[in-house]
Design a protein around this motif. Structure first.
Motif, PDB file in Angstrom:
ATOM      1  N   PHE A   1       0.803  -1.442   0.111  1.00 35.30           N
ATOM      2  CA  PHE A   1       0.042  -0.010   0.077  1.00 35.30           C
ATOM      3  C   PHE A   1       0.868   1.246   0.042  1.00 35.30           C
ATOM      4  O   PHE A   1       0.631   2.251  -0.694  1.00 35.30           O
ATOM      5  CB  PHE A   1      -1.032  -0.066   1.239  1.00 35.30           C
ATOM      6  CG  PHE A   1      -1.894   1.180   1.407  1.00 35.30           C
ATOM      7  CD1 PHE A   1      -2.803   1.344   0.586  1.00 35.30           C
ATOM      8  CD2 PHE A   1      -1.442   2.342   2.308  1.00 35.30           C
ATOM      9  CE1 PHE A   1      -3.808   2.416   0.811  1.00 35.30           C
ATOM     10  CE2 PHE A   1      -2.260   3.463   2.148  1.00 35.30           C
ATOM     11  CZ  PHE A   1      -3.073   3.561   1.628  1.00 35.30           C
ATOM     12  N   LEU A   2       2.038   1.349   1.018  1.00 39.85           N
ATOM     13  CA  LEU A   2       2.710   2.358   1.136  1.00 39.85           C
ATOM     14  C   LEU A   2       3.484   2.704  -0.291  1.00 39.85           C
ATOM     15  O   LEU A   2       3.635   3.939  -0.907  1.00 39.85           O
ATOM     16  CB  LEU A   2       3.781   2.313   2.296  1.00 39.85           C
ATOM     17  CG  LEU A   2       3.200   2.500   3.804  1.00 39.85           C
ATOM     18  CD1 LEU A   2       4.311   2.240   4.523  1.00 39.85           C
ATOM     19  CD2 LEU A   2       2.398   3.732   3.759  1.00 39.85           C
ATOM     20  N   TYR A   3       4.081   1.521  -0.974  1.00 41.22           N
ATOM     21  CA  TYR A   3       4.718   1.842  -2.150  1.00 41.22           C
ATOM     22  C   TYR A   3       4.027   2.391  -3.255  1.00 41.22           C
ATOM     23  O   TYR A   3       4.082   3.363  -3.958  1.00 41.22           O
ATOM     24  CB  TYR A   3       5.225   0.418  -2.518  1.00 41.22           C
ATOM     25  CG  TYR A   3       6.030   0.529  -3.872  1.00 41.22           C
ATOM     26  CD1 TYR A   3       7.403   0.912  -4.057  1.00 41.22           C
ATOM     27  CD2 TYR A   3       5.304   0.278  -5.258  1.00 41.22           C
ATOM     28  CE1 TYR A   3       7.970   1.015  -5.359  1.00 41.22           C
ATOM     29  CE2 TYR A   3       5.642   0.417  -6.534  1.00 41.22           C
ATOM     30  CZ  TYR A   3       7.018   0.967  -6.610  1.00 41.22           C
ATOM     31  OH  TYR A   3       7.730   1.071  -7.876  1.00 41.22           O
ATOM     32  N   ARG A   4       2.542   1.829  -3.459  1.00 39.93           N
ATOM     33  CA  ARG A   4       1.658   2.257  -4.195  1.00 39.93           C
ATOM     34  C   ARG A   4       1.220   3.684  -4.440  1.00 39.93           C
ATOM     35  O   ARG A   4       1.245   4.326  -5.335  1.00 39.93           O
ATOM     36  CB  ARG A   4       0.413   1.240  -4.293  1.00 39.93           C
ATOM     37  CG  ARG A   4      -0.632   1.710  -5.784  1.00 39.93           C
ATOM     38  CD  ARG A   4       0.145   1.688  -6.942  1.00 39.93           C
ATOM     39  NE  ARG A   4      -1.086   1.730  -8.200  1.00 39.93           N
ATOM     40  CZ  ARG A   4      -1.201   3.076  -8.366  1.00 39.93           C
ATOM     41  NH1 ARG A   4      -0.503   4.125  -7.916  1.00 39.93           N
ATOM     42  NH2 ARG A   4      -2.066   3.280  -9.424  1.00 39.93           N
ATOM     43  N   PHE A   5       1.201   4.192  -3.128  1.00 38.14           N
ATOM     44  CA  PHE A   5       0.479   5.571  -2.923  1.00 38.14           C
ATOM     45  C   PHE A   5       1.322   6.386  -2.328  1.00 38.14           C
ATOM     46  O   PHE A   5       1.151   7.764  -2.549  1.00 38.14           O
ATOM     47  CB  PHE A   5      -0.822   5.473  -2.071  1.00 38.14           C
ATOM     48  CG  PHE A   5      -1.989   4.769  -2.701  1.00 38.14           C
ATOM     49  CD1 PHE A   5      -2.685   5.308  -3.748  1.00 38.14           C
ATOM     50  CD2 PHE A   5      -1.958   3.336  -2.120  1.00 38.14           C
ATOM     51  CE1 PHE A   5      -3.672   4.300  -4.314  1.00 38.14           C
ATOM     52  CE2 PHE A   5      -3.076   2.477  -2.780  1.00 38.14           C
ATOM     53  CZ  PHE A   5      -4.054   3.141  -3.738  1.00 38.14           C
ATOM     54  N   THR A   6       2.811   6.151  -2.003  1.00 36.50           N
ATOM     55  CA  THR A   6       3.519   7.066  -1.636  1.00 36.50           C
ATOM     56  C   THR A   6       4.915   7.191  -2.169  1.00 36.50           C
ATOM     57  O   THR A   6       5.580   8.062  -2.792  1.00 36.50           O
ATOM     58  CB  THR A   6       3.777   7.049  -0.188  1.00 36.50           C
ATOM     59  OG1 THR A   6       4.218   5.712   0.461  1.00 36.50           O
ATOM     60  CG2 THR A   6       2.430   7.458   0.725  1.00 36.50           C
ATOM     61  N   ILE A   7       5.495   5.878  -2.373  1.00 39.37           N
ATOM     62  CA  ILE A   7       6.885   5.699  -2.828  1.00 39.37           C
ATOM     63  C   ILE A   7       6.923   5.797  -4.418  1.00 39.37           C
ATOM     64  O   ILE A   7       7.674   6.650  -4.788  1.00 39.37           O
ATOM     65  CB  ILE A   7       7.578   4.301  -2.292  1.00 39.37           C
ATOM     66  CG1 ILE A   7       7.607   4.366  -0.791  1.00 39.37           C
ATOM     67  CG2 ILE A   7       8.851   4.123  -2.849  1.00 39.37           C
ATOM     68  CD1 ILE A   7       8.130   5.486   0.139  1.00 39.37           C
ATOM     69  N   ARG A   8       6.200   5.004  -4.960  1.00 39.85           N
ATOM     70  CA  ARG A   8       6.111   5.024  -6.610  1.00 39.85           C
ATOM     71  C   ARG A   8       5.959   6.503  -6.968  1.00 39.85           C
ATOM     72  O   ARG A   8       6.901   6.772  -7.971  1.00 39.85           O
ATOM     73  CB  ARG A   8       5.035   4.106  -7.075  1.00 39.85           C
ATOM     74  CG  ARG A   8       5.016   3.945  -8.593  1.00 39.85           C
ATOM     75  CD  ARG A   8       4.062   2.932  -9.020  1.00 39.85           C
ATOM     76  NE  ARG A   8       3.807   3.064 -10.498  1.00 39.85           N
ATOM     77  CZ  ARG A   8       3.359   2.208 -11.126  1.00 39.85           C
ATOM     78  NH1 ARG A   8       2.228   1.347 -10.549  1.00 39.85           N
ATOM     79  NH2 ARG A   8       3.349   2.111 -12.703  1.00 39.85           N
ATOM     80  N   PRO A   9       5.260   7.239  -6.752  1.00 38.94           N
ATOM     81  CA  PRO A   9       5.213   8.611  -7.238  1.00 38.94           C
ATOM     82  C   PRO A   9       6.553   9.420  -7.104  1.00 38.94           C
ATOM     83  O   PRO A   9       6.680  10.385  -8.142  1.00 38.94           O
ATOM     84  CB  PRO A   9       4.099   9.426  -6.618  1.00 38.94           C
ATOM     85  CG  PRO A   9       3.252   8.190  -6.084  1.00 38.94           C
ATOM     86  CD  PRO A   9       4.191   7.017  -5.651  1.00 38.94           C
ATOM     87  N   ILE A  10       7.507   9.093  -6.448  1.00 40.88           N
ATOM     88  CA  ILE A  10       8.491   9.670  -6.221  1.00 40.88           C
ATOM     89  C   ILE A  10       9.829   8.901  -6.528  1.00 40.88           C
ATOM     90  O   ILE A  10      10.851   9.543  -6.156  1.00 40.88           O
ATOM     91  CB  ILE A  10       8.782  10.403  -4.694  1.00 40.88           C
ATOM     92  CG1 ILE A  10       8.566   9.326  -3.726  1.00 40.88           C
ATOM     93  CG2 ILE A  10       7.560  11.505  -4.514  1.00 40.88           C
ATOM     94  CD1 ILE A  10       9.884   8.808  -3.263  1.00 40.88           C
TER      95      ILE A  10
END
Length: 292
Positions: free
Chosen positions: A80-89
């Motif tokens: 969840f964290l990767y999809r919505f926080t890490i991936r965009p940056i």
């Protein structure tokens, strides 16, 4: 008597090194595969510890048996964290990545304080007071079991990385993500899985932590400082180096606590002294290579 003290200190340092290694594995994996320093890693450990505590308190399940549950739960939190926080940056400057993960860390710490207050919670099992005597050396049963399970987690991770197809893909991406993409590896899915596995490892390590330390909102921050020291000791993104760094830190803390006057106080801060020494003498780590 002095020889007995030495052996006892060595045994204590070895056991705590196993726990440190379990805590550091996920942080090392994310850095090695994705090149991101995840400052929220300690909070994944904290959530795993709280999960083990509440499962024990509400359901009576031994925390060492709830390792799998904590690992699976935090695996999905990581996705969840990767999809919505890490991936965009991912393609942003490193400073943006650092600030994002630091923000997640602070958010999770404060969320834990709201949900569970700042009370320190402990788990007492049927074997908490038991120990194993090896001559003059005494080993707590809880620490011994924690060490053995930490070794098991390390073995499973290495088996995954070297035998499983997704694990080999992670190793390839860590070497060169562009070349990996050219030969057909889905780099984004590999990043997603790596981050999930890293958080799962942190959750499992948190279950181990709950048996030998107090569980409170800042426990992850305390352990993450030691994990970063281990990364510096062993070389950034280097799993064998992380194991070696864990051993060095665990033994150093134990021997300082035994032989240095007021050693218990110095032992907590020895990680920072080691960081300064290594950064001055060998910035790439004792067995690592420099990561750009």
């Amino acid at each position: 008597m002095e020889w007995t003290d030495f052996l006892q200190s060595f045994a204590n340092g070895l056991l705590i090194a196993g726990l440190y290694a379990a805590v550091t594995l996920g942080l090392t994996l994310v850095l090695g595969v994705m090149g991101i320093v995840n400052f929220a890693h300690g909070e994944m450990v904290m959530l795993g510890a709280y999960n083990a505590f509440w499962v024990f308190t509400l359901l009576g399940v031994d925390p060492l048996l709830s390792i799998g549950l904590s690992g699976v739960l935090l695996f999905f939190v990581g996705l969840f964290l990767y999809r919505f926080t890490i991936r965009p940056i991912l393609n942003d400057p490193p400073l943006n990545q650092l600030l994002l993960t630091l923000g997640i860390s602070i958010f999770l710490q404060n969320l834990a304080m709201i949900l569970w207050k700042t009370d320190s919670r402990s788990i007492v099992t049927a074997y908490s007071g038991m120990s194993l005597s090896l001559g003059e050396v005494h080993v707590g049963m809880t620490r011994l079991l924690t060490f053995l399970l930490a070794v098991g987690l390390t073995f499973l991770l290495l088996l995954f990385l070297y035998r499983a197809r997704p694990g080999r893909a992670m190793r390839a991406v860590s070497e060169n993500n562009t070349a990996s993409w050219l030969i057909g590896i889905n780099v984004q899915k590999t990043y997603l899985l790596a981050f999930g596995v890293a958080c799962g490892l942190a959750g499992a390590a948190g279950a181990l932590v709950s048996t030998v330390m107090y569980t409170f909102p800042m426990v992850g921050f305390k352990l993450s400082l030691k994990a970063f020291c281990i990364l510096v000791l062993g070389g950034l993104g280097n799993i064998p180096g992380a194991l070696f760094g864990s051993l060095i830190l665990g033994l150093t803390e134990s021997f300082v606590g035994t032989y240095v006057p007021e050693g218990s106080g110095w032992a907590e801060g020895i990680s920072f002294i080691l960081i300064m020494i290594i950064l001055i003498l060998k910035p790439t780590g004792l067995v690592g290579t420099r990561r750009e």
